[in-house]
Design a protein around this motif. Structure first.
Motif, short mmCIF file in Angstrom:
data_model
loop_
_atom_site.label_atom_id
_atom_site.label_comp_id
_atom_site.label_asym_id
_atom_site.label_seq_id
_atom_site.Cartn_x
_atom_site.Cartn_y
_atom_site.Cartn_z
N ALA A 283 0.55 5.61 -12.20
CA ALA A 283 -0.51 5.06 -11.36
C ALA A 283 -1.84 5.02 -12.09
O ALA A 283 -2.64 4.08 -11.90
N LEU A 284 -2.10 6.03 -12.94
CA LEU A 284 -3.38 6.08 -13.65
C LEU A 284 -3.56 4.85 -14.54
O LEU A 284 -4.65 4.27 -14.61
N VAL A 285 -2.49 4.44 -15.22
CA VAL A 285 -2.57 3.26 -16.07
C VAL A 285 -2.92 2.03 -15.24
O VAL A 285 -3.76 1.21 -15.63
N MET A 286 -2.30 1.90 -14.07
CA MET A 286 -2.56 0.74 -13.22
C MET A 286 -3.94 0.80 -12.58
O MET A 286 -4.65 -0.21 -12.50
N ALA B 275 11.19 8.71 -10.33
CA ALA B 275 9.75 8.87 -10.24
C ALA B 275 9.27 9.04 -8.80
O ALA B 275 8.38 9.85 -8.53
N VAL B 276 9.87 8.27 -7.88
CA VAL B 276 9.34 8.23 -6.52
C VAL B 276 10.39 8.48 -5.44
O VAL B 276 10.22 9.37 -4.60
N MET B 277 11.47 7.70 -5.44
CA MET B 277 12.38 7.68 -4.28
C MET B 277 13.00 9.05 -3.99
O MET B 277 13.19 9.41 -2.82
N GLU B 278 13.32 9.82 -5.02
CA GLU B 278 13.95 11.11 -4.81
C GLU B 278 12.95 12.20 -4.42
O GLU B 278 13.35 13.32 -4.10
N LYS B 279 11.65 11.88 -4.43
CA LYS B 279 10.61 12.86 -4.11
C LYS B 279 9.87 12.56 -2.81
O LYS B 279 9.37 13.47 -2.15
N GLN C 69 0.83 -1.21 0.00
CA GLN C 69 0.00 0.00 0.00
C GLN C 69 0.86 1.26 0.00
O GLN C 69 0.50 2.27 -0.63
N ALA C 70 2.02 1.21 0.67
CA ALA C 70 2.90 2.39 0.70
C ALA C 70 3.41 2.74 -0.69
O ALA C 70 3.43 3.92 -1.08
N ILE C 71 3.79 1.76 -1.48
CA ILE C 71 4.32 2.08 -2.81
C ILE C 71 3.19 2.49 -3.74
O ILE C 71 3.36 3.38 -4.60
N ILE C 72 2.00 1.91 -3.59
CA ILE C 72 0.87 2.34 -4.42
C ILE C 72 0.49 3.79 -4.09
O ILE C 72 0.27 4.61 -4.99
N ASP C 73 0.44 4.13 -2.81
CA ASP C 73 0.15 5.51 -2.42
C ASP C 73 1.20 6.47 -2.96
O ASP C 73 0.87 7.56 -3.45
N ALA C 74 2.47 6.07 -2.88
CA ALA C 74 3.54 6.93 -3.37
C ALA C 74 3.46 7.11 -4.88
O ALA C 74 3.69 8.21 -5.41
N MET C 75 3.14 6.05 -5.59
CA MET C 75 2.97 6.15 -7.04
C MET C 75 1.85 7.12 -7.40
O MET C 75 1.98 7.95 -8.31
N ARG C 76 0.75 7.02 -6.69
CA ARG C 76 -0.38 7.91 -6.97
C ARG C 76 -0.02 9.37 -6.71
O ARG C 76 -0.48 10.27 -7.42
N GLU C 77 0.83 9.60 -5.72
CA GLU C 77 1.20 10.98 -5.40
C GLU C 77 2.30 11.52 -6.29
O GLU C 77 2.22 12.66 -6.76
#
Length: 360
Positions: A220-223, A254-258, A206-214
């Protein structure tokens, strides 16, 4: 074993820095580099099968390599092999795996690992992986990466700066830095605050899905649009049609640096990303002149610090070579100074431009 723990192994790369051994049709992760009877991928799966239930190992690869994986890992169920229809870097790969696993187990914690790393201290590795899973079990919003204690000022790796201590060898991340020049790499190593970015990650699904959405909403939209199809017979068709809409971007960018809750576990388990001939040289046994003879017979005169790798029965005779890579296959021969290997991708692109895909 904990049935909530999953591992995603990324095994779709081409490995062009190991040309001419690694080719488009047979990348390095499927090659037995050490004569053990196991490819790098098989070694990775065996390592992780002692930590994660084997049925919870997900293989992410390009559809080109489906048959190779089925041949090398015949016991892996077909629904645990996810076939990317196009190469879109690691962020879409991680995203698809996350949505897929969430459909199977919404309480899952996940490790993401490359398929082609070498681990020289397997016990220390297993201890570190179990500790990482324990950490994300207790910190459900954290995105954790493994930082390798650097042994030299390497310019071919990214670096992670460790900040505030959370517990034991777990820290909050201060900064990520892409491949630095040698001067900056020396400063990093001397400071004691910087660690090599291993490309291994842990998080709750859930943490990575939330991070992708943000932070990566276009991925995330594609998934999300295919959410109801994840974990069903319709999943692969949806991905085949829609995956190319994802941008080509790494999970780091995409995610880790943000993201806010990014942590690093500092580790030392004899790690090598085995990304280049030079990396293979570093971890291989050497003769009295510091030459590595990899699967070959050779007579060397006044030769030092070289790696010589040959497929087949060919005898190699060389004289006066210092710090060279010599790699021979039935249809291609590579001879370059070791300090030129960062340019190998450029050379392979030149080959592709001149001869098409014949030698790719």
């Amino acid at each position: 074993m904990d049935n909530n723990r999953f591992c995603v192994i990324m095994c779709g790369g081409v490995g062009s820095r190991f040309w001419p051994y690694s080719r488009e049709h047979m990348p390095k992760q499927f090659i037995d580099f050490f004569g053990t009877g196991q490819s790098l991928l098989q070694m990775t799966v065996e390592r992780l099968s002692a930590i994660v239930p084997r049925e919870n190992i997900i293989l992410m690869t390009n559809e080109l390599y489906a048959d190779i994986i089925r041949e090398q890992l015949p016991d892996i169920k077909p629904d645990r092999i996810l076939l990317e229809p196009a190469r879109r870097n690691t962020a879409p790969c991680v995203a698809w795996a996350a949505w897929h696993i969430a459909a199977l187990n919404s309480n899952a914690t996940v490790m993401v690992a490359p398929s082609d790393h070498l681990i020289l201290k397997p016990t220390a590795y297993a201890d570190a992986v179990r500790a990482a899973f324990d950490f994300v079990d207790g910190h459900r919003n954290a995105l954790l990466t493994l930082g390798i204690n650097p042994s030299r000022p390497e310019t071919g790796y990214g670096y992670i700066q460790a900040g505030e201590v959370i517990c034991d060898n777990f820290h909050r991340v201060k900064t990520f830095t892409e491949k630095p020049n040698e001067e900056l790499a020396r400063v990093f190593v001397g400071s004691g605050e910087f660690f090599w970015n291993s490309g291994m990650f842990f998080w709750s699904v859930q943490a990575i899905i939330d991070a992708m959405r943000e932070y990566a909403p276009d991925v995330a939209l594609v998934m999300d649009r295919g959410g109801e199809m994840m974990g069903t017979a319709a999943e692969q068709h949806y991905i085949d049609v829609n995956y190319e809409a994802c941008p080509n971007i790494s999970i780091d960018y995409a995610v880790m640096e943000k993201a806010r809750e990014v942590c690093v576990q500092t580790v030392d388990f004899g790690w090598s990303d085995l990304g280049t001939w030079g990396a293979l040289y570093d971890v291989s046994p050497k003769d009295r002149d510091a030459n590595v003879l990899h699967g070959t017979r050779a007579v060397l005169h006044d030769c030092h610090d070289n790696i010589v790798a040959v497929r087949g029965e060919k005898l190699i005779i060389a004289a006066g070579l210092h710090d060279y890579i010599i790699a021979d296959t039935p249809d291609a021969l590579l001879i370059i100074p070791k300090d030129e290997e960062q340019k190998l991708r450029i050379y392979v692109n030149d080959v592709r431009s001149k001869f098409g895909s014949r030698f790719s």
